[in-house]
Motif scaffolding. Structure first.
Motif, PDB file in Angstrom:
ATOM      1  N   TYR A  37       0.860  -1.188   0.000  1.00 41.07           N
ATOM      2  CA  TYR A  37       0.000   0.000   0.000  1.00 41.07           C
ATOM      3  C   TYR A  37       0.892   1.232   0.000  1.00 41.07           C
ATOM      4  O   TYR A  37       2.095   1.146   0.240  1.00 41.07           O
ATOM      5  CB  TYR A  37      -0.918   0.008   1.241  1.00 41.07           C
ATOM      6  N   ALA A  47       0.886  -4.343   3.033  1.00 35.15           N
ATOM      7  CA  ALA A  47      -0.542  -4.220   3.318  1.00 35.15           C
ATOM      8  C   ALA A  47      -1.005  -5.325   4.249  1.00 35.15           C
ATOM      9  O   ALA A  47      -0.490  -6.441   4.219  1.00 35.15           O
ATOM     10  CB  ALA A  47      -1.331  -4.267   2.011  1.00 35.15           C
ATOM     11  N   THR A  54      -2.940   0.324   6.916  1.00 32.28           N
ATOM     12  CA  THR A  54      -2.040  -0.340   5.959  1.00 32.28           C
ATOM     13  C   THR A  54      -2.798  -0.810   4.715  1.00 32.28           C
ATOM     14  O   THR A  54      -2.399  -1.772   4.074  1.00 32.28           O
ATOM     15  CB  THR A  54      -1.328  -1.540   6.604  1.00 32.28           C
ATOM     16  N   MET A  55      -3.834  -0.143   4.381  1.00 34.24           N
ATOM     17  CA  MET A  55      -4.652  -0.481   3.219  1.00 34.24           C
ATOM     18  C   MET A  55      -4.930   0.806   2.467  1.00 34.24           C
ATOM     19  O   MET A  55      -4.814   1.883   3.025  1.00 34.24           O
ATOM     20  CB  MET A  55      -5.967  -1.123   3.663  1.00 34.24           C
ATOM     21  N   HIS A  56      -5.269   0.812   1.307  1.00 34.26           N
ATOM     22  CA  HIS A  56      -5.629  -0.163   0.292  1.00 34.26           C
ATOM     23  C   HIS A  56      -4.387  -0.577  -0.481  1.00 34.26           C
ATOM     24  O   HIS A  56      -3.529   0.241  -0.740  1.00 34.26           O
ATOM     25  CB  HIS A  56      -6.653   0.399  -0.686  1.00 34.26           C
ATOM     26  N   ALA A  57      -4.353  -1.858  -0.870  1.00 32.53           N
ATOM     27  CA  ALA A  57      -3.216  -2.369  -1.633  1.00 32.53           C
ATOM     28  C   ALA A  57      -3.230  -1.784  -3.046  1.00 32.53           C
ATOM     29  O   ALA A  57      -4.289  -1.530  -3.613  1.00 32.53           O
ATOM     30  CB  ALA A  57      -3.269  -3.892  -1.691  1.00 32.53           C
TER      31      ALA A  57
END
Length: 142
Positions: A37, A47, A54-57
């Motif tokens: 990400y 991610a 830790t998102m979005h990939a």
């Protein structure tokens, strides 16, 4: 000064001309095939679908990249890696993992609050066709 990891063109690049790459600086060490990400400073990290920070990939790491260096991310196209073990999942979607940072899992996240995001389609036991889709959050709205 940011250092760049240089990779020579090899058989992968020549045989997979349709693969789309992007280059990013890492905020941590990234392993080959990790789902990644982009953070608020424009750096990539691993991610994880149970942590909205830790998102979005945006894709999967083409090679391992040391922290603070520039490396390549596949945003679309086929990625084969010994780090994948998709036996039993061929033909299914690969989802950003809830248990391993950077991981890709065969089953979709199912707990309330987890983010569900398809990172690609499983081609064979070690191959993922990266085709990132939008994410949604279980039991909540994004």
């Amino acid at each position: 000064m940011v250092q760049r990891q240089v990779h020579e063109i090899g058989p992968f690049e020549l045989e997979n001309a349709g693969v789309v790459f992007a280059e990013f600086t890492t905020l941590e060490t990234i392993t080959e095939a990790d789902a990644v990400y982009i953070n608020t400073s424009g750096r990539i990290g691993r991610a994880r679908a149970d942590a909205s920070s830790t998102m979005h990939a945006i894709g999967a790491a083409f090679r391992g990249i040391a922290s603070g260096l520039i490396g390549q991310v596949i945003t679309q196209g086929l990625l084969h890696s010994a780090n994948y073990n998709f036996s039993g999942g061929i033909g299914r979607f690969g989802y950003v993992s809830t248990s391993a940072a950077g991981g890709v899992q065969i089953t979709p996240p199912s707990a309330s609050g987890q983010l569900v995001q398809v990172i690609g389609h499983i081609r064979d036991s070690s191959g993922l066709y990266v085709a990132v889709q939008g994410a949604f959050q279980r039991g909540q709205t994004l």
